[in-house]
Write a protein that holds these residues in place. Structure first.
Motif, PDB file in Angstrom:
ATOM      1  N   GLU A 185       4.042 -55.795 -22.871  1.00 42.22           N
ATOM      2  CA  GLU A 185       3.833 -54.399 -22.486  1.00 42.22           C
ATOM      3  C   GLU A 185       3.078 -53.635 -23.570  1.00 42.22           C
ATOM      4  O   GLU A 185       2.178 -52.848 -23.274  1.00 42.22           O
ATOM      5  N   GLN A 186       3.449 -53.862 -24.825  1.00 43.82           N
ATOM      6  CA  GLN A 186       2.752 -53.198 -25.927  1.00 43.82           C
ATOM      7  C   GLN A 186       1.300 -53.648 -25.996  1.00 43.82           C
ATOM      8  O   GLN A 186       0.394 -52.836 -26.211  1.00 43.82           O
ATOM      9  N   LYS A 187       1.087 -54.940 -25.802  1.00 43.47           N
ATOM     10  CA  LYS A 187      -0.274 -55.475 -25.833  1.00 43.47           C
ATOM     11  C   LYS A 187      -1.103 -54.864 -24.707  1.00 43.47           C
ATOM     12  O   LYS A 187      -2.247 -54.462 -24.916  1.00 43.47           O
ATOM     13  N   LYS A 188      -0.509 -54.756 -23.530  1.00 41.16           N
ATOM     14  CA  LYS A 188      -1.204 -54.185 -22.381  1.00 41.16           C
ATOM     15  C   LYS A 188      -1.569 -52.722 -22.640  1.00 41.16           C
ATOM     16  O   LYS A 188      -2.675 -52.281 -22.321  1.00 41.16           O
TER      17      LYS A 188
ATOM     18  N   ILE B 156      -8.924 -63.249 -27.141  1.00 44.22           N
ATOM     19  CA  ILE B 156      -9.778 -62.060 -27.225  1.00 44.22           C
ATOM     20  C   ILE B 156      -8.931 -60.800 -27.377  1.00 44.22           C
ATOM     21  O   ILE B 156      -9.253 -59.913 -28.178  1.00 44.22           O
ATOM     22  N   GLU B 157      -7.847 -60.715 -26.610  1.00 44.98           N
ATOM     23  CA  GLU B 157      -6.974 -59.542 -26.708  1.00 44.98           C
ATOM     24  C   GLU B 157      -6.409 -59.396 -28.115  1.00 44.98           C
ATOM     25  O   GLU B 157      -6.401 -58.299 -28.678  1.00 44.98           O
ATOM     26  N   ILE B 158      -5.963 -60.486 -28.681  1.00 44.62           N
ATOM     27  CA  ILE B 158      -5.415 -60.434 -30.044  1.00 44.62           C
ATOM     28  C   ILE B 158      -6.497 -60.018 -31.035  1.00 44.62           C
ATOM     29  O   ILE B 158      -6.260 -59.196 -31.924  1.00 44.62           O
ATOM     30  N   GLN B 159      -7.687 -60.555 -30.857  1.00 43.60           N
ATOM     31  CA  GLN B 159      -8.792 -60.206 -31.751  1.00 43.60           C
ATOM     32  C   GLN B 159      -9.139 -58.722 -31.624  1.00 43.60           C
ATOM     33  O   GLN B 159      -9.361 -58.040 -32.636  1.00 43.60           O
ATOM     34  N   LEU B 160      -9.162 -58.208 -30.408  1.00 40.21           N
ATOM     35  CA  LEU B 160      -9.462 -56.790 -30.204  1.00 40.21           C
ATOM     36  C   LEU B 160      -8.385 -55.895 -30.815  1.00 40.21           C
ATOM     37  O   LEU B 160      -8.695 -54.882 -31.448  1.00 40.21           O
ATOM     38  N   ILE B 161      -7.135 -56.273 -30.628  1.00 39.63           N
ATOM     39  CA  ILE B 161      -6.031 -55.479 -31.179  1.00 39.63           C
ATOM     40  C   ILE B 161      -6.087 -55.474 -32.704  1.00 39.63           C
ATOM     41  O   ILE B 161      -5.922 -54.430 -33.342  1.00 39.63           O
ATOM     42  N   GLN B 162      -6.361 -56.623 -33.289  1.00 35.95           N
ATOM     43  CA  GLN B 162      -6.462 -56.696 -34.749  1.00 35.95           C
ATOM     44  C   GLN B 162      -7.625 -55.851 -35.255  1.00 35.95           C
ATOM     45  O   GLN B 162      -7.501 -55.161 -36.273  1.00 35.95           O
ATOM     46  N   SER B 163      -8.739 -55.885 -34.553  1.00 36.25           N
ATOM     47  CA  SER B 163      -9.894 -55.077 -34.953  1.00 36.25           C
ATOM     48  C   SER B 163      -9.575 -53.591 -34.851  1.00 36.25           C
ATOM     49  O   SER B 163      -9.960 -52.804 -35.716  1.00 36.25           O
ATOM     50  N   ALA B 164      -8.878 -53.214 -33.793  1.00 34.93           N
ATOM     51  CA  ALA B 164      -8.515 -51.806 -33.617  1.00 34.93           C
ATOM     52  C   ALA B 164      -7.548 -51.353 -34.704  1.00 34.93           C
ATOM     53  O   ALA B 164      -7.672 -50.250 -35.244  1.00 34.93           O
ATOM     54  N   GLN B 165      -6.586 -52.202 -35.036  1.00 30.60           N
ATOM     55  CA  GLN B 165      -5.618 -51.843 -36.067  1.00 30.60           C
ATOM     56  C   GLN B 165      -6.268 -51.784 -37.443  1.00 30.60           C
ATOM     57  O   GLN B 165      -5.849 -51.011 -38.294  1.00 30.60           O
ATOM     58  N   ALA B 166      -7.301 -52.592 -37.644  1.00 29.68           N
ATOM     59  CA  ALA B 166      -8.011 -52.571 -38.923  1.00 29.68           C
ATOM     60  C   ALA B 166      -8.971 -51.386 -39.005  1.00 29.68           C
ATOM     61  O   ALA B 166      -9.478 -51.066 -40.076  1.00 29.68           O
ATOM     62  N   GLY B 167      -9.229 -50.748 -37.857  1.00 28.32           N
ATOM     63  CA  GLY B 167     -10.109 -49.586 -37.842  1.00 28.32           C
ATOM     64  C   GLY B 167     -11.579 -49.934 -37.727  1.00 28.32           C
ATOM     65  O   GLY B 167     -12.440 -49.094 -37.975  1.00 28.32           O
ATOM     66  N   SER B 168     -11.893 -51.157 -37.352  1.00 27.58           N
ATOM     67  CA  SER B 168     -13.296 -51.556 -37.268  1.00 27.58           C
ATOM     68  C   SER B 168     -13.927 -51.244 -35.909  1.00 27.58           C
ATOM     69  O   SER B 168     -15.125 -51.425 -35.741  1.00 27.58           O
TER      70      SER B 168
END
Length: 118
Positions: free
Chosen positions: A45-48, A77-89
């Motif tokens: 749910e959090q990932k979604k 891809i979802e994990i990669q996008l979430i990590q990028s968003a959390q890193a602020g990139s």
């Protein structure tokens, strides 16, 4: 006869104690499994929710369609996008075109396998 009855009672008590312990252990395992399932559900749910914030509607639609055929790739891809968003990139929401580029990059990373017959 009383000695035989006493032995039977002791044996029956031992068996009942073992059975009760086994049932308790099974209940504990069931509770642990339920907790793991609940944690997995919350994670999904959090990932979604994060993906909904990161991607545009078109990009989410593309990802949902792709998930039907390649769920492992979409998860990556979802994990990669979430990590990028959390890193602020990430700057703003990821559009469908940006997602296509990301998909091509990841698809290009896979090795091409050639089979030659002789």
């Amino acid at each position: 006869m009383s000695d035989l009855d006493e032995i039977r009672r002791k044996r029956m008590a031992e068996l009942e104690a073992r059975q009760a312990a086994a049932q308790g252990q099974m209940q504990q395992q069931a509770q642990q499994q339920m907790q793991q399932q609940e944690a997995q559900r919350q994670f999904e749910e959090q990932k979604k929710a994060l993906i909904a914030q990161i991607l545009t509607t078109e990009a989410r639609s593309r990802l949902a369609n792709l998930k039907l055929t390649k769920p492992e790739l979409v998860n990556q891809i979802e994990i990669q996008l979430i990590q990028s968003a959390q890193a602020g990139s990430l700057r703003g929401k990821v559009t469908d075109e940006q997602l296509k580029v990301l998909l091509r990059q990841i698809a290009g990373q896979k090795r091409e396998i050639k089979i030659t017959r002789k």
